[in-house]
Design a protein around this motif. Structure first.
Motif, PDB file in Angstrom:
ATOM      1  N   ARG A 154       0.848  -1.193   0.000  1.00 37.72           N
ATOM      2  CA  ARG A 154       0.000   0.000   0.000  1.00 37.72           C
ATOM      3  C   ARG A 154       0.885   1.245   0.000  1.00 37.72           C
ATOM      4  O   ARG A 154       1.878   1.306   0.729  1.00 37.72           O
ATOM      5  N   ASP A 163       0.662  -5.034   4.023  1.00 36.37           N
ATOM      6  CA  ASP A 163      -0.362  -5.599   4.901  1.00 36.37           C
ATOM      7  C   ASP A 163      -0.711  -7.006   4.448  1.00 36.37           C
ATOM      8  O   ASP A 163      -0.724  -7.301   3.249  1.00 36.37           O
ATOM      9  N   ILE A 165      -3.289  -9.950   3.764  1.00 38.84           N
ATOM     10  CA  ILE A 165      -4.705 -10.076   3.423  1.00 38.84           C
ATOM     11  C   ILE A 165      -5.206 -11.511   3.531  1.00 38.84           C
ATOM     12  O   ILE A 165      -6.404 -11.748   3.599  1.00 38.84           O
ATOM     13  N   LEU A 189     -11.234  -5.530  11.456  1.00 37.18           N
ATOM     14  CA  LEU A 189      -9.779  -5.608  11.570  1.00 37.18           C
ATOM     15  C   LEU A 189      -9.295  -5.298  12.978  1.00 37.18           C
ATOM     16  O   LEU A 189      -8.181  -5.698  13.350  1.00 37.18           O
ATOM     17  N   THR A 206      -5.084  -6.321   6.378  1.00 35.51           N
ATOM     18  CA  THR A 206      -6.056  -5.589   5.579  1.00 35.51           C
ATOM     19  C   THR A 206      -7.117  -6.557   5.073  1.00 35.51           C
ATOM     20  O   THR A 206      -7.097  -7.750   5.398  1.00 35.51           O
ATOM     21  N   ASP A 210     -11.300  -3.057   3.067  1.00 36.22           N
ATOM     22  CA  ASP A 210     -10.349  -2.052   3.522  1.00 36.22           C
ATOM     23  C   ASP A 210      -9.557  -1.466   2.356  1.00 36.22           C
ATOM     24  O   ASP A 210      -9.154  -0.309   2.385  1.00 36.22           O
ATOM     25  N   LEU A 211      -9.363  -2.272   1.309  1.00 33.66           N
ATOM     26  CA  LEU A 211      -8.664  -1.811   0.107  1.00 33.66           C
ATOM     27  C   LEU A 211      -9.589  -1.087  -0.870  1.00 33.66           C
ATOM     28  O   LEU A 211      -9.153  -0.672  -1.942  1.00 33.66           O
TER      29      LEU A 211
END
Length: 242
Positions: A154, A163, A165, A189, A206, A210-211
């Motif tokens: 990120r 992060d 996933i 999270l 993440t 969240d993305l």
């Protein structure tokens, strides 16, 4: 470096665990939340049946209520809030991880007697499976040396971070696998804050949401199914063990 997602052609030609001529793997989705101990008992029964030649391979998709699990390499100091959620000691590989609503857990019961007795190839196949599924949503993900799981990078103005996933933790008994993977679709999270996830404190966690990917669980399942078939081979409808 990030690993590039495999194209369908690359998955079929390069995956050591792809078996197009094997019987289809059963693909089952549980309704509602499944408690952890009954899930483990059901997995162990199915693993025994697969090893005995009495049942086909199975991918079992489910969600758990909020809980922590401790793998065989877990360290007690990585459990930061023991009273927050139930803690289950388990025989899978890895350290502490969180399971809960909004996270797709996929329990993987595959027969390595048919797919090659190569645990490293299995783990690479699991990584490629997740990476390919995330690619269905335009998410670039990959693996890291000395770090288990699947990661995204990120970036913003003047900053960058990595992060996690998706987590991977498997066990093999009589060359049949169980436990498996977990993909963060839309979990809370903050619930990861009670542990040091997988023993890694310097990086975060993440999820698809969240993305900025507003994927439903059904959409995540469809992406997982498409990618699984590219990496491991065909599937057929199955029944949830619980």
């Amino acid at each position: 470096m990030l690993a590039d997602p495999l194209s369908p052609e690359q998955s079929r030609s390069d995956s050591a665990v792809f078996r197009p001529d094997a019987p289809p793997v059963e693909w089952a989705v549980a309704e509602g939340y499944v408690d952890y101990e009954p899930a483990v008992a059901a997995m162990e029964a199915r693993v025994a049946a697969i090893a005995a030649g009495e049942a086909p391979e199975l991918i079992w998709l489910l969600e758990h209520p909020p809980l922590y699990t401790a793998g065989v390499s877990s360290k007690d100091d990585d459990l930061l809030d023991a009273g927050r959620f139930p803690v289950h000691r388990t025989g899978r590989g890895g350290q502490f991880t969180y399971h809960g609503p909004g996270q797709r857990v996929a329990y993987v019961m595959l027969d390595l007697n048919r797919r090659g007795r190569d645990v490293r190839a299995l783990v690479r196949g699991l990584e490629d499976w997740i990476i390919g599924a995330l690619g269905e949503f335009g998410v670039e993900a990959g693996v890291r040396d000395a770090r288990v799981g699947v990661w995204v990078e990120r970036k913003g103005a003047g900053w960058s971070r990595e992060d996690k996933i998706a987590a991977i933790g498997v066990k093999v008994r009589r060359w049949v696998t169980f436990h498996g993977i977990s993909l963060n679709v839309e979990p809370d999270l903050d619930h990861f804050g009670g542990i040091v996830p997988c023993g890694i404190s310097e990086h975060g966690v993440t999820s698809l949401v969240d993305l900025g990917v507003t994927a439903t669980m059904d959409e995540a399942d469809a992406a997982l199914k498409a990618s699984f078939q590219r990496v491991f081979g065909p599937v057929a409808p199955g029944r949830s063990p619980v």
